[in-house]
Design a protein around this motif. Structure first.
Motif, PDB file in Angstrom:
ATOM      1  N   TYR A   6      47.840  -4.417  -8.468  1.00 25.80           N
ATOM      2  CA  TYR A   6      48.775  -3.948  -7.451  1.00 25.80           C
ATOM      3  C   TYR A   6      48.154  -4.101  -6.070  1.00 25.80           C
ATOM      4  N   ILE A   7      49.005  -4.272  -5.074  1.00 25.72           N
ATOM      5  CA  ILE A   7      48.532  -4.502  -3.719  1.00 25.72           C
ATOM      6  C   ILE A   7      47.748  -3.305  -3.179  1.00 25.72           C
ATOM      7  N   TYR A   8      48.025  -2.114  -3.717  1.00 23.00           N
ATOM      8  CA  TYR A   8      47.341  -0.919  -3.222  1.00 23.00           C
ATOM      9  C   TYR A   8      46.016  -0.643  -3.944  1.00 23.00           C
ATOM     10  N   ASP A   9      45.677  -1.430  -4.943  1.00 27.78           N
ATOM     11  CA  ASP A   9      44.502  -1.145  -5.765  1.00 27.78           C
ATOM     12  C   ASP A   9      43.203  -0.960  -4.977  1.00 27.78           C
ATOM     13  N   PRO A  10      42.857  -1.856  -4.017  1.00 20.53           N
ATOM     14  CA  PRO A  10      41.582  -1.665  -3.307  1.00 20.53           C
ATOM     15  C   PRO A  10      41.510  -0.331  -2.574  1.00 20.53           C
ATOM     16  N   ALA A  11      42.587   0.045  -1.867  1.00 20.70           N
ATOM     17  CA  ALA A  11      42.586   1.305  -1.121  1.00 20.70           C
ATOM     18  C   ALA A  11      42.545   2.506  -2.059  1.00 20.70           C
ATOM     19  N   LYS A  29      41.288  -4.820   3.806  1.00 19.75           N
ATOM     20  CA  LYS A  29      40.974  -5.917   4.721  1.00 19.75           C
ATOM     21  C   LYS A  29      40.035  -6.945   4.098  1.00 19.75           C
ATOM     22  N   MET A  30      39.247  -6.520   3.145  1.00 18.54           N
ATOM     23  CA  MET A  30      38.315  -7.455   2.509  1.00 18.54           C
ATOM     24  C   MET A  30      39.056  -8.527   1.712  1.00 18.54           C
ATOM     25  N   TYR A  31      40.348  -8.298   1.469  1.00 26.40           N
ATOM     26  CA  TYR A  31      41.155  -9.279   0.736  1.00 26.40           C
ATOM     27  C   TYR A  31      42.083 -10.039   1.675  1.00 26.40           C
ATOM     28  N   GLY A  32      41.642 -10.189   2.930  1.00 23.06           N
ATOM     29  CA  GLY A  32      42.480 -10.808   3.941  1.00 23.06           C
ATOM     30  C   GLY A  32      43.031 -12.165   3.559  1.00 23.06           C
ATOM     31  N   SER A  33      42.177 -13.037   2.986  1.00 24.54           N
ATOM     32  CA  SER A  33      42.610 -14.395   2.685  1.00 24.54           C
ATOM     33  C   SER A  33      43.674 -14.437   1.601  1.00 24.54           C
ATOM     34  N   GLN A  39      53.909 -12.624   8.508  1.00 28.01           N
ATOM     35  CA  GLN A  39      54.745 -11.450   8.704  1.00 28.01           C
ATOM     36  C   GLN A  39      54.068 -10.552   9.733  1.00 28.01           C
ATOM     37  N   PRO A  40      54.813  -9.715  10.453  1.00 29.74           N
ATOM     38  CA  PRO A  40      54.197  -8.899  11.513  1.00 29.74           C
ATOM     39  C   PRO A  40      53.286  -7.797  10.991  1.00 29.74           C
ATOM     40  N   PHE A  41      53.556  -7.289   9.766  1.00 27.28           N
ATOM     41  CA  PHE A  41      52.640  -6.312   9.172  1.00 27.28           C
ATOM     42  C   PHE A  41      52.806  -6.323   7.656  1.00 27.28           C
ATOM     43  N   LEU A  42      51.814  -5.778   6.982  1.00 28.34           N
ATOM     44  CA  LEU A  42      51.795  -5.747   5.530  1.00 28.34           C
ATOM     45  C   LEU A  42      52.170  -4.344   5.059  1.00 28.34           C
ATOM     46  N   GLY A  43      53.286  -4.227   4.328  1.00 28.19           N
ATOM     47  CA  GLY A  43      53.703  -2.947   3.783  1.00 28.19           C
ATOM     48  C   GLY A  43      53.035  -2.698   2.431  1.00 28.19           C
ATOM     49  N   ILE A  44      52.377  -1.540   2.293  1.00 26.56           N
ATOM     50  CA  ILE A  44      51.649  -1.219   1.067  1.00 26.56           C
ATOM     51  C   ILE A  44      52.164   0.104   0.515  1.00 26.56           C
ATOM     52  N   PRO A  45      53.088   0.072  -0.452  1.00 29.87           N
ATOM     53  CA  PRO A  45      53.590   1.328  -1.043  1.00 29.87           C
ATOM     54  C   PRO A  45      52.499   1.979  -1.877  1.00 29.87           C
ATOM     55  N   ARG A  87      48.536  -3.064   8.813  1.00 31.68           N
ATOM     56  CA  ARG A  87      48.839  -2.566   7.463  1.00 31.68           C
ATOM     57  C   ARG A  87      49.615  -1.265   7.598  1.00 31.68           C
ATOM     58  N   SER A  88      50.665  -1.123   6.800  1.00 36.90           N
ATOM     59  CA  SER A  88      51.435   0.113   6.758  1.00 36.90           C
ATOM     60  C   SER A  88      51.412   0.663   5.335  1.00 36.90           C
ATOM     61  N   TYR A  89      50.689   1.763   5.141  1.00 35.62           N
ATOM     62  CA  TYR A  89      50.660   2.455   3.848  1.00 35.62           C
ATOM     63  C   TYR A  89      51.754   3.520   3.886  1.00 35.62           C
ATOM     64  N   TYR A  90      52.583   3.572   2.836  1.00 38.10           N
ATOM     65  CA  TYR A  90      53.728   4.474   2.939  1.00 38.10           C
ATOM     66  C   TYR A  90      54.170   5.015   1.584  1.00 38.10           C
ATOM     67  N   ILE A  91      54.899   6.126   1.665  1.00 38.99           N
ATOM     68  CA  ILE A  91      55.616   6.710   0.531  1.00 38.99           C
ATOM     69  C   ILE A  91      57.086   6.799   0.937  1.00 38.99           C
ATOM     70  N   GLN A  92      57.980   6.366   0.064  1.00 37.59           N
ATOM     71  CA  GLN A  92      59.408   6.342   0.388  1.00 37.59           C
ATOM     72  C   GLN A  92      60.139   7.479  -0.323  1.00 37.59           C
ATOM     73  N   PHE A  93      61.138   8.050   0.367  1.00 39.91           N
ATOM     74  CA  PHE A  93      61.942   9.149  -0.169  1.00 39.91           C
ATOM     75  C   PHE A  93      63.427   8.819  -0.017  1.00 39.91           C
ATOM     76  N   LYS A  94      64.236   9.319  -0.936  1.00 39.43           N
ATOM     77  CA  LYS A  94      65.687   9.157  -0.850  1.00 39.43           C
ATOM     78  C   LYS A  94      66.325  10.250   0.001  1.00 39.43           C
ATOM     79  N   SER A  95      65.607  11.366   0.172  1.00 40.62           N
ATOM     80  CA  SER A  95      66.141  12.511   0.889  1.00 40.62           C
ATOM     81  C   SER A  95      65.380  12.733   2.193  1.00 40.62           C
ATOM     82  N   GLN A  96      66.114  12.913   3.274  1.00 45.81           N
ATOM     83  CA  GLN A  96      65.480  13.211   4.554  1.00 45.81           C
ATOM     84  C   GLN A  96      64.751  14.542   4.497  1.00 45.81           C
TER      85      GLN A  96
END
Length: 362
Positions: A6-11, A29-33, A39-45, A87-96
């Motif tokens: 998964y893309i979030y594994d290193p962090a 960042k160590m996996y930059g290549s 894209q303007p930024f990398l989204g990491i759920p 890099r944008s690390y995030y958690i998504q919610f359905k409810s405000q």
């Protein structure tokens, strides 16, 4: 070359080890290549809210974000020369309501997390110039990583190394000096990961004096090393290599003395002599049955002009015209066993063919 699922594994691995959000982002960042895209930024759920808190604490920009009916809590980290998009690390919610309640618990005492608008993100990611940054990043990697690619290709073919990451910089990674040399470090487990970076002669000497290249690399970024090198006692190395010779090479151990293992192949009678003084001073010798001189040898002596040295291979010592070649070995046979088996198979096959009874003998 991507050694994680998964893309979030290193962090996530970094946070699980107790490291900070800044250090977790460094792991990404160590996996930059591998991870950088146009894209303007990398989204990491993230898989769990607990991982978001340390990333929020160290973030360059953090807050809540609304996209249609979805709400997120985000931790943004600024781009730099080592990773040209944010890099944008995030958690998504359905409810405000859920999003805002969790955001409050992220900072119960400090300033509240506020909503981030698209204009703020546009400005933070320097959207208008990201394409040029990404193009320059890959052009720099392409031009500078040719030597590292050759090293990795050799290691992948010859050892248990499976993946690699090259940390590209303009000149020396520490000071920017143009006259740099390639340094590498390998993190090993069942499979190895090779990291490469460039240092000038001054910082190369500093690196050589450190406990390990990886620890020096981490100090450059101002973070704790994810792994600390601990040299195995020679006795433990000898025991591990002996087990490998018995189980993987089907050998019987003849003797172990002076950091040297002598073993014989059960089926062919070939003799293997592994001199394991250190990872920088070693030799793996292969002998035909009854022959006093070795017919093939890997060693670390710095007396041959090879592309990737000093470690080299004499593939066939009977052929005096055959020049030594880069072996890509590490001095630890458990890692080097891939190429050891290949050369041993070559020698045993050639010996069996040369000594095959002719029809007139039958």
């Amino acid at each position: 070359m991507k050694p994680f699922k998964y893309i979030y594994d290193p962090a996530i691995l970094a946070i699980d080890m107790g490291l900070s959000g800044k250090e977790a982002d460094l792991s990404t960042k160590m996996y930059g290549s591998v991870l950088v895209k146009k894209q303007p930024f990398l989204g990491i759920p993230l898989p769990d809210i607990s991982y978001l808190k340390p990333l929020i604490e160290s973030a360059d920009l953090s807050g809540l974000y609304k996209n249609g009916d979805d709400f997120s809590i985000c931790a943004f980290y600024k781009h730099d020369e080592y990773f040209p998009i944010a890099r944008s690390y995030y958690i998504q919610f359905k409810s405000q309501a859920d999003c805002e309640i969790i955001a409050h618990h992220m900072r119960p005492q400090g300033p509240r997390l506020e909503y981030i608008c698209d204009l703020t993100i546009f400005s933070f990611t320097e959207h208008s110039s990201y394409e040029q940054r990404v193009d320059e990043f890959f052009e720099r990697i392409k031009d500078k990583s040719a030597g590292f690619k050759g090293l990795f290709d050799g290691r992948k073919e010859s050892t248990t190394t499976e993946s690699a990451m090259y940390l590209s910089s303009n000149g020396c990674m520490v000071c920017g000096e143009d006259k740099e040399q390639l340094f590498s470090t390998t993190v090993t487990g069942d499979k190895g990961v090779l990291f490469g970076f460039d240092l000038c002669s001054t910082h190369a000497e500093e690196c050589k004096l450190s406990n390990s290249n990886l620890e020096y690399l981490s100090s450059v970024f101002g973070v704790a090393a994810p792994f600390v090198k601990k040299d195995l006692p020679r006795k433990e190395v000898l025991n591990m290599v002996s087990d490998m010779l018995v189980n993987d090479f089907e050998c019987r151990i003849d003797k172990i003395e002076n950091n040297t293992i002598t073993a014989y192949r059960n089926k062919t009678g070939f003799k293997l002599v592994f001199r394991l003084t250190s990872e920088l001073n070693y030799g793996y010798m292969i002998y035909q049955p009854g022959r006093k001189k070795d017919v093939a040898r890997f060693d670390s002596a710095n007396h041959h002009d090879v592309d990737y040295g000093p470690d080299h291979l004499h593939r066939n010592l009977k052929n005096k015209k055959l020049k030594p070649e880069s072996s890509f070995t590490t001095g630890f046979p458990v890692i080097d066993k891939v190429t050891l088996k290949k050369v041993l198979d070559e020698q045993e096959s050639g010996y069996a063919k040369a000594n095959k009874p002719s029809q007139s003998d039958s």
